[in-house]
Enzyme design. Structure first.
Site, PDB file in Angstrom:
ATOM      1  CG  PHE A   1       8.840 -21.756  -1.572  1.00 23.19           C
ATOM      2  CD1 PHE A   1       7.550 -22.255  -1.650  1.00 23.19           C
ATOM      3  CD2 PHE A   1       9.898 -22.649  -1.647  1.00 23.19           C
ATOM      4  CE1 PHE A   1       7.319 -23.621  -1.809  1.00 23.19           C
ATOM      5  CE2 PHE A   1       9.673 -24.017  -1.805  1.00 23.19           C
ATOM      6  CZ  PHE A   1       8.386 -24.505  -1.887  1.00 23.19           C
TER       7      PHE A   1
ATOM      8  CB  ALA B   1       5.098 -12.624  -0.214  1.00 22.44           C
TER       9      ALA B   1
ATOM     10  CE1 TYR C   1       4.837 -26.835  -2.254  1.00 28.07           C
ATOM     11  CE2 TYR C   1       6.678 -27.851  -3.399  1.00 28.07           C
ATOM     12  CZ  TYR C   1       5.769 -26.811  -3.269  1.00 28.07           C
ATOM     13  OH  TYR C   1       5.791 -25.759  -4.157  1.00 28.07           O
TER      14      TYR C   1
ATOM     15  CE  LYS D   1       2.554 -26.115  -5.083  1.00 25.66           C
ATOM     16  NZ  LYS D   1       1.664 -24.964  -5.301  1.00 25.66           N
TER      17      LYS D   1
ATOM     18  N   GLY E   1      14.230 -18.202  -6.407  1.00 25.44           N
ATOM     19  CA  GLY E   1      14.695 -17.492  -5.215  1.00 25.44           C
ATOM     20  C   GLY E   1      14.037 -16.129  -5.059  1.00 25.44           C
TER      21      GLY E   1
ATOM     22  NE  ARG F   1       2.219 -12.162   4.895  1.00 29.87           N
ATOM     23  CZ  ARG F   1       3.426 -12.435   4.385  1.00 29.87           C
ATOM     24  NH1 ARG F   1       4.517 -12.032   5.007  1.00 29.87           N
ATOM     25  NH2 ARG F   1       3.538 -13.101   3.260  1.00 29.87           N
TER      26      ARG F   1
END
Ligand code: NDP
Ligand code: 8X3
Length: 253
Positions: A190, A15, A152, A156, A186, A38
């Site tokens: 996410f 993705a 998060y 990072k 976008g 996946r």
């Protein structure tokens, strides 16, 4: 003269950025190993490229699976000269004092531990061949704190510092390291992952914002990876024009 990597290994390629990065390199003629949990999505991507793209199921949190996959790639995909450590996620946007520890574990295990497992598995071959490149997906969340960014952003920051430290270890080997640190982007999964599928929340986040796109990120990765071999891009921080820093907050009695 083309400096295109011959074999690229992308984590989280089912993705978003990972799929766009894989496509960008395959379209240029690189062989690409695409990995994620996946397999159906990876196989669909591979079908577009007639043998140039190799799909492999991989959960980067599974250390043995990472080692096993890296050691058993078919000969034509074995000499990986670009690793793109892209697999990663954010879960939630709540304050630390209310956080779900399983979600914190998942972010640390994927964004930090998965990234170091893949790096450790593929680096020796690069060093042996005297060429290679590791490109890590960091984030502006490493540098700019925001409410709910807690773990998060910290994962990072780990990615940022690990990238710089890798450069020191790889001194003299010819292997390059780059950390790509995007702001709001976008059109990927996410925020759907972060907000547990709450589509209204996802839509309102991006509404009217003209965010970066996965193609923008793929372009920055492709540019960094195709520069002459004496050039190392250490860090790229990029944002949409619509995004900038705000002032510090003050709580008043
Ligand atoms: P997406 O959610 O669209 O894609 C994330 C990818 O990571 C998917 O392919 C997913 O595949 C894979 N993934 C998640 N967990 C694992 C795991 N345990 N093992 C293997 N693969 C995994 O996100 P983006 O493309 O937007 O983000 C990609 C990277 O860029 C992330 O590291 C993210 O933190 C970072 N980033 C994103 C920004 C944004 O605004 N979108 C901005 C800055 C950085 P699957 O579920 O099939 O395993
Ligand atoms: C994703 C960008 O600002 O949502 O890394 O943390 S942000």
């Amino acid at each position: 003269m083309s400096y295109l990597p011959s074999t690229v290994f992308v984590t989280g390629a089912s993705a978003g950025f990972g799929a766009a990065i894989a496509r960008r390199f395959a379209e240029s003629g690189s062989r690409v190993v695409v990995t994620a949990r996946r397999l159906d999505k990876l196989s669909a991507l591979a079908e577009e490229f007639n043998g140039l793209v190799l799909p492999r199921e991989l959960d980067v949190r599974d250390r043995e699976a990472v080692v096993d996959l890296a050691a058993n790639l078919p000969a034509e995909f074995a000499d990986v000269d670009l690793l793109v450590n892209n697999a990663g996620l954010a879960k939630g946007l709540g304050p630390a004092q209310e956080a779900n520890l399983d979600e914190w574990d998942q972010m640390v295990d994927t964004n930090c531990k998965g990234l170091i497992y893949a790096t450790r598995a593929l680096l020796p071959g690069m060093v042996e061949r005297g060429r290679g490149h590791v490109i890590n997906l960091g984030s502006i969340a490493a540098t700019y704190p925001y409410p709910g960014g807690n773990v998060y952003g910290a994962t990072k920051a780990f990615v940022h510092q690990f990238s710089l430290n890798l450069r020191s270890d790889l001194h003299g080997t010819g292997v390059r390291v780059t950390c790509i640190e995007p702001g709001m982007c976008g059109g990927t999964e996410f925020s759907t992952v972060r907000f547990d599928g709450d589509q209204a929340r996802v839509d309102s986040l991006y509404a009217g914002a003209d965010p970066l796109t996965a193609a923008d990120i793929a372009e920055s990765v492709h540019w960094s990876a195709t520069l002459p071999p004496h050039m190392n891009i250490n860090t790229i921080e990029l944002m949409p024009v619509s995004q900038s820093s705000a002032a510090l907050q003050i709580h008043r009695r």
